[in-house]
Design an enzyme around this catalytic site. Sequence first.
Site, short mmCIF file in Angstrom:
data_model
loop_
_atom_site.label_atom_id
_atom_site.label_comp_id
_atom_site.label_asym_id
_atom_site.label_seq_id
_atom_site.Cartn_x
_atom_site.Cartn_y
_atom_site.Cartn_z
N PHE A 176 8.47 -2.56 1.66
CA PHE A 176 8.42 -3.75 0.81
C PHE A 176 7.85 -3.38 -0.55
O PHE A 176 6.75 -2.82 -0.65
CB PHE A 176 7.54 -4.83 1.46
CG PHE A 176 7.47 -6.10 0.64
CD1 PHE A 176 8.50 -7.03 0.68
CD2 PHE A 176 6.38 -6.35 -0.18
CE1 PHE A 176 8.44 -8.19 -0.09
CE2 PHE A 176 6.30 -7.52 -0.94
CZ PHE A 176 7.34 -8.44 -0.90
N GLY A 177 8.59 -3.70 -1.61
CA GLY A 177 8.13 -3.46 -2.98
C GLY A 177 7.80 -4.76 -3.67
O GLY A 177 8.58 -5.71 -3.62
N GLY B 157 5.91 -4.49 -6.86
CA GLY B 157 5.57 -4.12 -8.24
C GLY B 157 6.70 -3.30 -8.83
O GLY B 157 7.86 -3.74 -8.84
N SER B 158 6.36 -2.10 -9.25
CA SER B 158 7.39 -1.27 -9.89
C SER B 158 8.56 -0.96 -8.94
O SER B 158 9.67 -0.69 -9.39
CB SER B 158 6.79 0.03 -10.40
OG SER B 158 6.19 0.73 -9.34
N GLU C 46 2.43 7.35 -5.60
CA GLU C 46 1.37 6.32 -5.55
C GLU C 46 0.05 6.89 -5.03
O GLU C 46 -0.71 6.20 -4.36
CB GLU C 46 1.84 5.16 -4.65
CG GLU C 46 3.18 4.59 -5.01
CD GLU C 46 3.27 4.06 -6.44
OE1 GLU C 46 2.23 3.87 -7.09
OE2 GLU C 46 4.40 3.88 -6.92
C1 BEZ Z 1 5.34 -1.73 -5.20
O1 BEZ Z 1 6.08 -1.91 -6.13
O2 BEZ Z 1 5.49 -2.28 -4.15
C2 BEZ Z 1 4.23 -0.79 -5.33
C3 BEZ Z 1 3.15 -1.16 -6.06
C4 BEZ Z 1 2.10 -0.29 -6.14
C5 BEZ Z 1 2.15 0.92 -5.52
C6 BEZ Z 1 3.25 1.26 -4.79
C7 BEZ Z 1 4.29 0.39 -4.68
#
Ligand code: BEZ
Length: 187
Positions: free
Chosen positions: A24-25, A27-28, A99
């Site tokens: 599941f994303g 953020g980026s 990450e």
């Molecule tokens: C993400 O987009 O889910 C994400 C955010 C921070 C770190 C790794 C993934």
Amino acid sequence: MTTNTIEINRLRYPMDDGKPVWLFGYGSLIFKADFPYLERREARIEGWSRRFWQGSYDHRGTPEAPGRVVTLIEEEGACCRGMAYRVSPEVFTHLDFREKNGYLRFMVAMHFADNRQTQGLLYIAAPDNAAFLGQAHESEIAAQIARSRGPSGPNDEYVLKLAEALRELGDHDSHVFEIERHLLGEE
Ligand code: BEZ
């Protein structure tokens, strides 16, 4: 600020059977999927809110001048929309490296638009990690972001791309949109 989580993450959820896993994303990962995937679907998780509370020392800032990126904070009744990817286990080797500054893998229940539910992994930077910056007013967060850049580019680009992607998903995230508003100089 370095808390290298690569080895910790490798041991947290071993994927020895080689079977695909849902990721599941929030953020980026919504707007930057720099890895192969088998399937991509809009999804949501419940009980979590997206916050620009994690310091970025290696992507959108530097050790001398950290930027800010998102993590998830537990909040009863909250819903966070994002993008789910079904990936092969090798993808996590790439993501653990990308990450590595404070994010750990967690297993959560994710829900698809058709209300089907499945278990999947996501990355969270918890408040006890060394790069965690924590809460600040959205105007202060935006000011820090406006002056930050790192090896992955300007910090404000990250916010603007995320806000655009969330609009496409129909997620009205007032925290992100408020920071975007400050960055764009809107009243
Ligand atoms: C993400 O987009 O889910 C994400 C955010 C921070 C770190 C790794 C993934």
